[in-house]
Design a protein around this motif. Structure first.
Motif: not given
Length: 319
Positions: A99, A102-103, A189, A255, A259, A268
């Motif tokens: 996460t 990704l963020g 995102l 997410t 996800e 997520g």
């Protein structure tokens, strides 16, 4: 400054406590519980089900469950998953890196693209390029990130006969596969943040480029590139920093769906499945993580502003 910092930290603690209590209570008001879902259609007797509820502590009043959970949380024990029978801390820490990757990548891509679009739109104000970029930004700001992800998946599948790998790979193990799987989720995102950053950058730079000190700099014969990037952009990024803190909540909220769509084993997807399974300890732990990250970001932004403008921490800021 110390007093201002302590006040902000105190507000953060209050918010975290309220979030914890709200999530703890609201999850138990949802129809059904972990035991009912686990034992449905199994023919298990009511006595066995009650025994399992007792093992999970679900037969105690909600306030007793909350007190026991808080007592364990203070010592670093967030409970045990009702389904995996593993400590929630271990389940959570195993998924946090995905996460976070990704963020952070989504915010990095969104910020870089947003600044670029905003700068170009401001420099070409009133032109066809400016109008096209503004429409581009509004479009991405209006469409949910999961819809953009679906459109990208469909486009790549139809036009290039390509789809991202289904099995997640760590970047240290197979960087190519990891990059392929993260590309669409990261862009999807980041689009919301990109559009917001672009619009704010454009408006801030237009205000800066029209100010007296910029006219003075130009009158001195400074190159236009230096005027834009060294003087105007530097002053415009202050407002963008505030927006990035708020965009963090949008990215983290996205997410959960992203996800799940791409099979990314992050927090997520963990919280999504935990809500379906009524796995209360996991839901509470993941929610606290999201809330804590957002609260910490807001506090850091407040402290940054207080350092820049002392009037804020003394309560004498001009309206």
């Amino acid at each position: 400054m110390i007093g201002y910092t302590l006040r902000r930290l105190g507000y953060g603690v209050v918010v975290m406590c309220l979030v914890t209590v709200f999530v703890f209570v609201i999850m138990r008001l949802v129809p059904g519980d972990a035991v009912s879902l686990q034992l449905q259609d199994t023919g298990v007797s009511k006595e066995a089900a009650d025994a399992l509820r007792g093992e999970f502590g679900l037969d105690d009043p909600v306030w007793v469950q909350l007190w026991e959970w808080l007592a364990g949380a203070v010592q670093g024990d967030l409970g045990t998953s009702f389904y995996n029978k593993e400590p929630v801390v271990d389940l959570f820490l195993a998924r946090v890196p995905v996460t976070v990757q990704l963020g952070l990548l989504a915010m990095l891509v969104g910020t870089a693209l947003g600044l670029t679009v905003g700068i170009v739109a401001a420099v070409t104000r009133g032109s066809v390029t400016d109008s096209a970029l503004r429409v581009f930004a509004v479009a991405f700001l209006s469409v949910p990130n999961f819809v953009i992800a679906l459109l990208l998946l469909t486009a790549f599948a139809l036009w290039f006969a390509w789809s991202p790998p289904l099995v997640y790979a760590q970047p240290t193990e197979d960087f190519t596969s990891w990059a392929q799987q993260m590309a669409i989720p990261v862009f999807a995102l980041g689009t919301g943040g990109m559009a917001a950053v672009a619009r704010l950058t454009r408006s801030s730079m237009l205000e800066s480029l029209g100010s007296d000190y910029i006219r003075t700099v130009r009158a001195k014969g400074v190159r236009e590139r230096t005027v834009v990037f060294k003087h105007s952009l530097r002053n415009s990024t202050i407002a963008v920093l505030t927006l990035l803190g708020l965009e963090l909540a949008t990215v983290l909220g996205g997410t959960v769906i992203i996800e799940r769509m791409f099979g990314l084993p992050g927090t997520g997807q963990l919280i999504y499945q935990a809500v379906l399974d009524r796995d209360y300890p996991v839901v509470v732990a993941c929610t606290i993580f999201y809330a804590a990250l957002f609260v910490i970001t807001i506090i850091l932004i407040d402290l940054l502003y207080a350092l820049v403008d002392p009037r804020i921490r003394t309560g004498k800021a001009l309206s």
